[in-house]
Design an enzyme around this catalytic site. Structure first.
Site: not given
Ligand code: PGA
Length: 223
Positions: A124, A131
């Site tokens: 990702n 993140e």
């Protein structure tokens, strides 16, 4: 940014090991930022074979799961098994993110910063456990792991349920203060995100794209 494509995992591993070797030969008192996961395993093997002197080296791991450190899959165990117990590094010289996270930041700052930081990249676009959506200015902190990351990491824990959901990670701001950065990626499932991060828009939705703002980054890939 240039993505250097290497012929094999073996070549990826020895290329990055040689970057570390050159760093330690030239600066025996180096401070390293170190990754975990599948990608760097070969690099640690290669580093061990090079029989370097680690007695003055200080290491800072990028991240740890919030879990029992004695668990076989803890990153503390990973590092012990794959590097630390095979070198002459002093146990006191290897650091993992801890709480209060500002004290971990103080430790890095107190040793005058990281000279060379080795990174992997998540599917990702995360680097360490920053993140998507992480601030480019972020510092070491406790984070909730992305669903994609939990899914990707469940291969180490047997099931998604048993996979840790939180971690402590160096921030993007922390990582970007490293003097030199090497990013390594292995496998064609990483190629698309690598291209987007290195040559697409610089955006907090692709954390690794922050590296475009650093002036000393090398990127190595093999499929
Ligand atoms: P991997 O993880 O090396 O296990 O693919 C990389 C990462 O998530 O940073």
């Amino acid at each position: 940014m240039e993505i250097k494509v290497l012929k094999s995992y073996k070549e990826l591993s020895s290329t990055v090991a040689n970057v570390v070797k050159r760093q330690l030969k030239k600066h025996p008192l180096s401070k390293l930022g170190l990754p975990t996961g599948d990608t760097p395993l070969g690099m640690y093997d290669e580093l061990v074979k090079r029989e370097l002197d680690w007695s003055h080296v200080i290491t800072f791991n990028l991240d740890v799961y919030l879990m029992n450190v004695d668990h076989p899959e803890s990153y503390q165990n990973y590092m012990r098994k794959n590097l630390f117990e095979k070198t002459n590094i002093y146990p006191d010289h290897s650091h993992f993110p801890f709480r209060p996270t500002s004290a971990f930041e103080d430790k890095i700052a107190g040793s005058m910063g990281i000279d060379l930081c080795i990174l992997g990249i998540g599917t990702n676009g995360h680097i360490a456990f920053n993140e998507p959506g992480s601030s480019f200015l972020s510092r070491t902190r406790v984070v909730d792991l992305d669903e994609q990351t939990i899914e990707d990491n469940s291969r180490f824990f047997g099931s998604v349920d048993d996979t840790p959901k939180q971690a402590i990670t160096m921030g993007l701001g922390t990582i970007m203060e490293s003097k030199k950065i090497v990013l390594m990626a292995n496998g064609d499932h990483k190629l698309n995100i690598l291209n987007v991060a290195m040559n697409g828009e610089v955006t907090e939705s692709i954390p690794a794209s922050v590296l475009q703002n650093h002036d000393n980054v090398k990127v190595f890939y093999c499929d």
